[in-house]
Write a protein that holds these residues in place. Structure first.
Motif, PDB file in Angstrom:
ATOM      1  N   VAL A 194       0.855  -1.190   0.000  1.00  0.00           N
ATOM      2  CA  VAL A 194       0.000   0.000   0.000  1.00  0.00           C
ATOM      3  C   VAL A 194       0.888   1.236   0.000  1.00  0.00           C
ATOM      4  CG1 VAL A 194      -1.715   1.309   1.315  1.00  0.00           C
ATOM      5  CG2 VAL A 194      -1.834  -1.195   1.229  1.00  0.00           C
ATOM      6  N   VAL A 195       0.550   2.197  -0.845  1.00  0.00           N
ATOM      7  CA  VAL A 195       1.253   3.475  -0.883  1.00  0.00           C
ATOM      8  C   VAL A 195       0.243   4.560  -0.515  1.00  0.00           C
ATOM      9  CG1 VAL A 195       0.885   3.834  -3.356  1.00  0.00           C
ATOM     10  CG2 VAL A 195       2.800   4.932  -2.229  1.00  0.00           C
ATOM     11  N   GLN A 196       0.726   5.555   0.214  1.00  0.00           N
ATOM     12  CA  GLN A 196      -0.180   6.595   0.687  1.00  0.00           C
ATOM     13  C   GLN A 196       0.533   7.942   0.640  1.00  0.00           C
ATOM     14  OE1 GLN A 196      -1.282   6.780   4.996  1.00  0.00           O
ATOM     15  NE2 GLN A 196      -3.307   6.240   4.190  1.00  0.00           N
ATOM     16  N   ALA A 197      -0.198   8.970   0.218  1.00  0.00           N
ATOM     17  CA  ALA A 197       0.313  10.335   0.204  1.00  0.00           C
ATOM     18  C   ALA A 197      -0.700  11.225   0.903  1.00  0.00           C
ATOM     19  CB  ALA A 197       0.536  10.808  -1.226  1.00  0.00           C
ATOM     20  N   THR A 198      -0.188  12.162   1.666  1.00  0.00           N
ATOM     21  CA  THR A 198      -1.079  13.102   2.346  1.00  0.00           C
ATOM     22  C   THR A 198      -0.652  14.525   2.028  1.00  0.00           C
ATOM     23  OG1 THR A 198       0.258  13.126   4.353  1.00  0.00           O
ATOM     24  CG2 THR A 198      -1.533  11.519   4.258  1.00  0.00           C
ATOM     25  N   ASP A 199      -1.614  15.406   2.051  1.00  0.00           N
ATOM     26  CA  ASP A 199      -1.372  16.832   1.823  1.00  0.00           C
ATOM     27  C   ASP A 199      -2.540  17.587   2.444  1.00  0.00           C
ATOM     28  OD1 ASP A 199      -0.094  19.092   0.997  1.00  0.00           O
ATOM     29  OD2 ASP A 199      -0.277  18.702  -1.140  1.00  0.00           O
ATOM     30  N   VAL A 208      -6.021  12.636   1.725  1.00  0.00           N
ATOM     31  CA  VAL A 208      -5.307  11.365   1.784  1.00  0.00           C
ATOM     32  C   VAL A 208      -5.565  10.604   0.496  1.00  0.00           C
ATOM     33  CG1 VAL A 208      -5.029   9.186   3.021  1.00  0.00           C
ATOM     34  CG2 VAL A 208      -5.582  11.278   4.289  1.00  0.00           C
ATOM     35  N   GLN A 209      -4.485  10.210  -0.163  1.00  0.00           N
ATOM     36  CA  GLN A 209      -4.593   9.372  -1.357  1.00  0.00           C
ATOM     37  C   GLN A 209      -3.927   8.035  -1.038  1.00  0.00           C
ATOM     38  OE1 GLN A 209      -2.685  11.676  -4.423  1.00  0.00           O
ATOM     39  NE2 GLN A 209      -4.536  12.827  -4.859  1.00  0.00           N
ATOM     40  N   THR A 210      -4.658   6.954  -1.255  1.00  0.00           N
ATOM     41  CA  THR A 210      -4.159   5.609  -0.961  1.00  0.00           C
ATOM     42  C   THR A 210      -4.389   4.724  -2.168  1.00  0.00           C
ATOM     43  OG1 THR A 210      -4.765   5.918   1.356  1.00  0.00           O
ATOM     44  CG2 THR A 210      -4.317   3.681   0.651  1.00  0.00           C
ATOM     45  N   ALA A 211      -3.402   3.882  -2.466  1.00  0.00           N
ATOM     46  CA  ALA A 211      -3.526   2.961  -3.601  1.00  0.00           C
ATOM     47  C   ALA A 211      -2.678   1.723  -3.339  1.00  0.00           C
ATOM     48  CB  ALA A 211      -3.085   3.639  -4.894  1.00  0.00           C
ATOM     49  N   ARG A 214       0.110  -0.811  -4.653  1.00  0.00           N
ATOM     50  CA  ARG A 214       1.214  -0.875  -5.613  1.00  0.00           C
ATOM     51  C   ARG A 214       0.956  -2.040  -6.549  1.00  0.00           C
ATOM     52  NH1 ARG A 214       6.502   0.232  -1.810  1.00  0.00           N
ATOM     53  NH2 ARG A 214       5.891   2.345  -1.243  1.00  0.00           N
TER      54      ARG A 214
END
Length: 130
Positions: free
Chosen positions: A28-33, A42-45, A47
């Motif tokens: 799982v990869v996650q980016a926050t801003d 929160v963006q989660t996807a 891999r």
């Protein structure tokens, strides 16, 4: 049985190679801003590929003979080479992970003359699943 193949040549690798990063990869990869309003985004996807597979031998186990080392070395020098790794009954498509150089390493055991086919080596193979 652990094998590595390019579709033409198949190498048998020691079953006791240590998969050193088997449980350190997260699928799982996650980016926050934050938005300009201050709300958390929160963006989660999941891999799709890229799992590292590092197989390590040592001076006390998982040795390979020189002909296998020579083939591994040849494969590691082919840009974009895709291989099939079968380990613990699971087949995976892998490439050498050159972003974490060296992608292949072989250390001589016993100090014998390295041209002998019986010479044994402890290897480190750095792959990524593709």
């Amino acid at each position: 049985m652990t094998t590595l193949s390019d579709g033409t040549t198949t190498l048998v690798l020691p079953d006791d190679l240590d998969w050193s990063d088997e449980f350190s990869w997260a699928p799982v990869v996650q980016a926050t801003d934050y938005s300009i309003t201050g709300a958390l985004i929160v963006q989660t996807a999941a891999r799709q590929t890229g799992r590292p597979i590092t197989l390590v031998g040592s001076e006390s186990r998982a040795w390979v003979r020189q002909p296998v080392v020579l083939q591994l070395d040849t494969w590691s020098h082919v840009a974009g080479q895709v291989l099939t790794l079968v380990m613990r009954g699971v087949s995976r498509q892998v490439m050498f992970r050159h972003t974490d150089a060296p992608a292949f390493d072989a250390r001589e055991i016993w100090g014998e003359v390295p041209t002998l086919a019986s010479q044994e080596f402890a290897v480190t193979l750095k792959f990524m699943e593709v």
